[in-house]
Design a protein around this motif. Structure first.
Motif, short mmCIF file in Angstrom:
data_model
loop_
_atom_site.label_atom_id
_atom_site.label_comp_id
_atom_site.label_asym_id
_atom_site.label_seq_id
_atom_site.Cartn_x
_atom_site.Cartn_y
_atom_site.Cartn_z
N ARG A 180 0.82 -1.21 0.00
CA ARG A 180 0.00 0.00 0.00
C ARG A 180 0.86 1.26 0.00
O ARG A 180 0.61 2.20 -0.76
N GLU A 181 1.90 1.25 0.81
CA GLU A 181 2.74 2.45 0.92
C GLU A 181 3.41 2.78 -0.40
O GLU A 181 3.49 3.94 -0.80
N THR A 182 3.90 1.74 -1.11
CA THR A 182 4.57 1.97 -2.39
C THR A 182 3.63 2.66 -3.38
O THR A 182 4.00 3.63 -4.03
N ILE A 183 2.39 2.17 -3.47
CA ILE A 183 1.42 2.75 -4.40
C ILE A 183 1.11 4.18 -4.00
O ILE A 183 1.06 5.09 -4.84
N GLU A 184 0.90 4.41 -2.71
CA GLU A 184 0.53 5.75 -2.26
C GLU A 184 1.66 6.75 -2.47
O GLU A 184 1.43 7.90 -2.86
N VAL A 185 2.90 6.32 -2.20
CA VAL A 185 4.03 7.22 -2.37
C VAL A 185 4.25 7.53 -3.84
O VAL A 185 4.53 8.66 -4.22
N MET A 186 4.12 6.52 -4.68
CA MET A 186 4.38 6.71 -6.10
C MET A 186 3.27 7.49 -6.81
O MET A 186 3.53 8.29 -7.69
N LEU A 187 2.03 7.23 -6.45
CA LEU A 187 0.91 7.88 -7.13
C LEU A 187 0.36 9.06 -6.33
O LEU A 187 0.06 10.11 -6.89
N GLY A 188 0.21 8.87 -5.01
CA GLY A 188 -0.26 9.97 -4.19
C GLY A 188 -1.61 10.48 -4.64
O GLY A 188 -2.42 9.79 -5.24
N ILE A 189 -1.87 11.73 -4.33
CA ILE A 189 -3.08 12.41 -4.80
C ILE A 189 -2.66 13.24 -6.01
O ILE A 189 -2.02 14.27 -5.89
N ILE A 190 -2.99 12.77 -7.20
CA ILE A 190 -2.54 13.40 -8.44
C ILE A 190 -3.46 14.57 -8.77
O ILE A 190 -4.67 14.39 -8.92
N PRO A 191 -2.94 15.79 -8.89
CA PRO A 191 -3.81 16.92 -9.25
C PRO A 191 -4.40 16.72 -10.64
O PRO A 191 -3.70 16.38 -11.58
N ALA A 192 -5.70 16.90 -10.75
CA ALA A 192 -6.37 16.74 -12.04
C ALA A 192 -6.04 17.92 -12.94
O ALA A 192 -6.09 19.08 -12.53
N GLN A 193 -5.69 17.62 -14.18
CA GLN A 193 -5.45 18.65 -15.18
C GLN A 193 -6.67 18.77 -16.08
O GLN A 193 -7.49 17.86 -16.17
N THR A 194 -6.79 19.90 -16.75
CA THR A 194 -7.88 20.05 -17.70
C THR A 194 -7.67 19.07 -18.85
O THR A 194 -6.55 18.65 -19.12
N TRP A 195 -8.75 18.74 -19.53
CA TRP A 195 -8.67 17.74 -20.58
C TRP A 195 -7.84 18.25 -21.75
O TRP A 195 -8.02 19.39 -22.21
N PRO A 196 -6.94 17.43 -22.26
CA PRO A 196 -6.20 17.82 -23.46
C PRO A 196 -7.13 17.91 -24.66
O PRO A 196 -8.27 17.44 -24.63
N ALA A 197 -6.63 18.49 -25.73
CA ALA A 197 -7.48 18.79 -26.89
C ALA A 197 -8.13 17.54 -27.46
O ALA A 197 -9.24 17.61 -28.02
#
Length: 598
Positions: free
Chosen positions: A75-92
């Motif tokens: 669990r820790e590996t996944i959380e550290v690597m991915l974390g809470i990823i900020p959402a970006q606006t949709w690409p074109a």
């Protein structure tokens, strides 16, 4: 859990990322440190599907040897690597068409990149607008997408095979020219500056009373907004012959059509003004004359992408509600609305479609990958233990988005028929009750477990925070045999109008990660714990962790993390009467009680 990390964990994140990146870059290596192993596996194209009439892979060239990835991560590996990823606006590439509840592409691609490698098979059993499929193809995976919504499948497949920009631009020019010859004369007014014919862009109404004309003069370039003149009123009232084949039928009054029922709207054509209905049909007929299938499909989708703008669903001609678009997830006819010029706004949609095509082509399209298919994921045509990773965004249940109903107008104009009664959904207006929704999830996730390789992962994005709906999702994944690994809140790249205006609306989805236990660890029995979940204690722990990590503390941020915490506890401890469920009101109460807020 991600919300319980201290600063010491986050300080090691960059070092951990570099180590895993170095490991993943080795094509032929084995790391037995408990973190990551890269091995070579052979795709078994000869094994027969069990209990299925056919297999999706039968239609495609069998894969040869390919590298696959076996991650022994906690669990820790996944959380550290991915974390809470900020959402970006949709690409074109995703701006070709609106679709409700679309997940941020950068988050989907991050999860695909983390849990799989090029050449592997990824699956989305509720593929919707195709983000998992397109991002998977872009990242050189072998994506499989299933959906019962024919519009969703057509949109996904169109993005996999965009037309050449030159052919699309020329065909669009010809379609617009043909439509202008037949109906542009209905959208003119007198220019106040030069007295010539100006092009009407929009007309503002309050109920059925015309209040404002907005135009641009092609001669003197003058733009203005003014009260209507007699000529404007005459043109709006003029009866036109309806073009041959104009799509129309009686409205089936599902959940998202109730506002139309209250307005006594009985047919889909009544959602338009008469001239806009005729103009849209003229555009459609001109598009159907295009011979190149990819170009024709993209032009049809450009039409359906602007179709809501041609109706009476576009609110507030004074601009106080932002740009003219379909903003709420239902069909409606507001009292204060605007009639937009279909030719003008179709040209705008063509420009966005062209940008989407260019973005897709720059990312490797057209993609040589399986097409999305209209398939009921309760019975998938895939061999067991053949999928390397699953990322999906299932229907939310409860009072969530009704994808089929919201696609109905688009399907009508694409000559597609929908099986709305087969949807995995809760919809009392179509006699789809909670048991129907729950049973549907049970069958789909049971199939996901069957087709996923042992030891591999499934990621589920979910938004509905209604406790009864959570029960359905958790029971479906747990009963299928999945081991819950971790969860993280995910902010949306473009929050809905409901989310931004309603205090109690959830402000984040959850990203849930599960694992299919390795073959030697298939025991899914859950330990029984004599503990009671405490929302108050969870608030204290989470607020302290957020302070340690420097995360902004708002009631909604705390609520999102409490929901993750509660989900983890509930999944691991099982459904019990004392499993107190968090609500925003409870979180706000404990924040005040403990002095965190006033």
């Amino acid at each position: 859990m991600i919300f319980a990390k201290t600063k010491s964990i986050h300080l090691h994140k960059r070092q951990h990322q570099l180590e895993l990146a170095e490991q993943r870059g080795l094509s032929k290596a084995q790391h037995n440190n408990g973190k990551l192993t890269l091995v070579k596996l052979r795709h078994d194209s000869n094994s027969a599907p069990k209990g299925r009439e056919r297999d999706l892979f039968d239609e495609d060239e069998p894969l040869k040897d390919y590298a696959t990835i076996d991650k022994h991560v906690d669990r820790e590996t996944i959380e550290v690597m991915l974390g809470i990823i900020p959402a970006q606006t949709w690409p074109a590439r995703y701006k070709i068409h609106k679709y409700w509840g679309r997940k941020p592409a950068n988050i989907v691609s991050s999860y695909i990149d983390f849990f799989s490698i090029p050449g592997e098979t990824i699956l989305d059993p509720f593929s919707g607008s195709g983000v998992t499929i397109v991002e998977g193809a872009r990242l050189k995976r072998r994506p499989i997408g299933f959906d019962l919504n024919p519009f969703a499948v057509r949109l996904t497949n169109a993005m996999l095979s965009p037309p050449t920009p030159a052919a699309f631009s020329e065909a669009a020019r010809q379609v617009i020219a043909a439509t202008e010859r037949s109906i542009a004369h209905m959208y003119v007014t007198t220019c106040d500056s030069c007295g010539g014919d100006a092009t009407v862009r929009s007309i503002g109404y309050i109920k059925d009373n015309m209040r404002e004309i907005r135009y641009k003069c092609p001669h003197c370039k003058h733009t203005a907004a003014r009260p209507p003149q007699p000529r404007d009123i005459t043109l709006a009232a003029m009866e036109l012959p309806v073009p041959f084949g104009a799509p129309d039928e009686e409205i089936i009054f599902g959940w998202e059509m109730q506002k139309l029922k209250r307005r006594n709207v009985k047919r889909w054509s009544e959602l338009f003004t008469h001239r806009n209905y005729c103009a849209a049909a003229e555009l459609r007929n001109a598009i159907l004359e295009v011979t190149d299938p990819n170009t024709r499909e993209w032009l049809l989708l450009s039409l359906t992408a602007g179709l809501a703008q041609f109706t009476r669903m576009i609110a507030d001609f004074e601009g106080k509600a932002g740009g003219p678009s379909w903003k709420i997830n239902c069909y409606w006819m507001p009292d204060k609305w605007q009639e937009l010029n279909p030719i003008w706004y179709f040209e705008n949609r063509v420009t966005k479609s062209l940008a989407s095509a260019l973005d897709l082509i720059s990312n490797g399209a057209p993609f040589n990958s399986p097409r999305a298919k209209i398939v009921d994921s309760r019975v998938m045509p895939i061999k067991e233990d053949s999928v390397d990773y699953i990322f999906t965004d299932p229907p939310y249940g409860g009072e969530g988005i009704q994808y089929g109903e919201l696609s109905y107008l688009w399907c009508l104009w694409l000559s597609e028929k929908q099986e709305l009664g087969a949807e995995v959904a809760f919809n009392p207006y179509r006699r789809l009750d909670q048991d129907h929704y729950s049973n549907g999830l049970q069958k789909v996730f049971s199939e996901c477990f069957r087709v996923l390789k042992p030891g591999r992962w499934m990621t589920v994005a979910f938004a509905n925070k209604d406790p009864s709906v959570w029960d359905c999702l958790m029971n479906a994944c747990r009963d299928a045999g999945f081991k819950f690994v971790t969860a993280a809140p995910m902010k949306r790249s473009a929050p809905s109008l409901t989310e931004t205006t309603m205090h109690t609306a959830p402000k984040a989805d959850l990203i849930l990660t599960f694992q299919k236990p390795p073959a030697a660890q298939t025991d899914t029995a859950r330990p029984e714990h004599a503990v009671t979940y405490s929302v108050g204690s969870a608030v204290e722990r989470i607020v302290e962790a957020m302070r340690n990590c420097g995360i902004e503390m708002t009631p909604h941020n705390v609520f999102d993390r409490v929901t993750v915490d509660w989900f983890s506890w509930f999944y691991e401890n099982g459904s019990r009467p004392n499993a107190v469920r968090p609500t925003l009101a409870k979180v706000e109460f404990y924040l005040r009680e403990r002095g965190y807020t006033s």
